[in-house]
Scaffold this active site. Sequence first.
Site, PDB file in Angstrom:
ATOM      1  N   LYS A  44       0.806  -1.225   0.000  1.00  0.00           N
ATOM      2  CA  LYS A  44       0.000   0.000   0.000  1.00  0.00           C
ATOM      3  C   LYS A  44       0.841   1.278   0.000  1.00  0.00           C
ATOM      4  O   LYS A  44       0.325   2.345  -0.302  1.00  0.00           O
ATOM      5  CB  LYS A  44      -0.945  -0.013   1.194  1.00  0.00           C
ATOM      6  CG  LYS A  44      -1.967  -1.135   1.131  1.00  0.00           C
ATOM      7  CD  LYS A  44      -3.085  -0.754   0.210  1.00  0.00           C
ATOM      8  CE  LYS A  44      -4.153  -1.822   0.148  1.00  0.00           C
ATOM      9  NZ  LYS A  44      -5.383  -1.328  -0.429  1.00  0.00           N
TER      10      LYS A  44
HETATM   11  C1  PLP Z   1      -3.490  -7.011   3.881  1.00  0.00           C
HETATM   12  C2  PLP Z   1      -4.196  -6.624   2.624  1.00  0.00           C
HETATM   13  N1  PLP Z   1      -4.362  -7.561   1.679  1.00  0.00           N
HETATM   14  C3  PLP Z   1      -5.019  -7.282   0.538  1.00  0.00           C
HETATM   15  C4  PLP Z   1      -5.556  -6.035   0.296  1.00  0.00           C
HETATM   16  C5  PLP Z   1      -6.294  -5.781  -0.995  1.00  0.00           C
HETATM   17  O1  PLP Z   1      -5.583  -4.964  -1.896  1.00  0.00           O
HETATM   18  P1  PLP Z   1      -6.358  -3.928  -2.851  1.00  0.00           P
HETATM   19  O2  PLP Z   1      -7.023  -2.935  -1.931  1.00  0.00           O
HETATM   20  O3  PLP Z   1      -5.335  -3.314  -3.702  1.00  0.00           O
HETATM   21  O4  PLP Z   1      -7.388  -4.709  -3.605  1.00  0.00           O
HETATM   22  C6  PLP Z   1      -5.412  -5.040   1.268  1.00  0.00           C
HETATM   23  C7  PLP Z   1      -6.053  -3.726   1.074  1.00  0.00           C
HETATM   24  O5  PLP Z   1      -6.448  -3.052   1.994  1.00  0.00           O
HETATM   25  C8  PLP Z   1      -4.705  -5.335   2.443  1.00  0.00           C
HETATM   26  O6  PLP Z   1      -4.528  -4.410   3.405  1.00  0.00           O
END
Ligand code: PLP
Length: 326
Positions: A44
């Site tokens: 992120k």
């Molecule tokens: C630990 C974790 N895995 C997966 C995701 C999913 O990613 P995306 O928001 O890019 O779909 C997030 C998003 O908040 C996350 O914090």
Amino acid sequence: MEYAENILGTIGNTPLVKINKLTKELPCLVLAKYETFNPGNSVKDRMALKMIEDAEADGRLQPGGTIIEGTSGNTGMGLALAAIVKGYKCIFVLADKQSKEKCDILHAVGAEVVVCPTAVEPDDPRSYYSVSKRLAQETTNSWYVNQYDNPSNAIAHYQSTGPEIWKQTEGKITHFVVGVGTGGTISGVGKYLKEQNPDIKIWGIDTYGSVFKKYHETGIFDEKEIYPYVTEGIGEDILPKNVDFSIIDGFTKVTDKDGAVYTQRLAKEEGMFLGNSAGSAIKGVLQLQEHFTKDDVVVVLFHDHGSRYVGKMFNDEWMREQGYID
Ligand SMILES: Cc1ncc(COP(=O)(O)O)c(C=O)c1O
């Protein structure tokens, strides 16, 4: 001398690592895009910086402003790091199912944290979506990030994560598998990869209790699919604008139990100390094995670090209470 101008200069260029034991029954090569090497320990960081830079560029974020966001923790961490370097304040709104470690970590990097109930409808005034919007209206010189619908989220992955995976695999990638929350990662990486080679298959990992898989297969937003679940970071009870369903070939759903058990297995069998959605992602790869053949190169993206889950998926007492282990 070789050094970064500040911590933001270390975002991206994460390694690809082969998975060996957990995937030994699979005919193909399985590589992990290992995002915990980012300075905030998650993928992120990439989109957080891009969202801030784009908001600065068009004036939505003004000097000395307050950044407000509903976040499960990782986006908050990325935003907080950039805010420290660039001189902004942060208020983050979390749902109460998120691990205590995530709250503590956000405090550690100077953010104000507001915790809201998980088990309410998205349009309930107590929900974390509603509270973040209200705080943004009430706080002067603030900017509500809205990672769900903010296009800079997916663009960050289109510009950095996707090209890195293409280059690291020398264009040999055949399948990309990744957990879906806001949709930024799958949509940005998927779009870039399909532009290079339209035959690359893009698979999303969903949870039970989330609307994505059914919506993708039927076009129906089925409220009966929605119920509270344990898995963190993936699945939604809304359709974020960042999920580009047209580039996704399919979803597979992973249970809370499997996600948690495989989070432990990644640590114990591969030495990969990762977050809960990595457990779901690798279990999803195993569920999809009938789609893979000998020469395939499958890349699975692991979002965040295990330290955020020591009170939950890495705590055997908690795992027993949930009925996930004996
Ligand atoms: C630990 C974790 N895995 C997966 C995701 C999913 O990613 P995306 O928001 O890019 O779909 C997030 C998003 O908040 C996350 O914090």
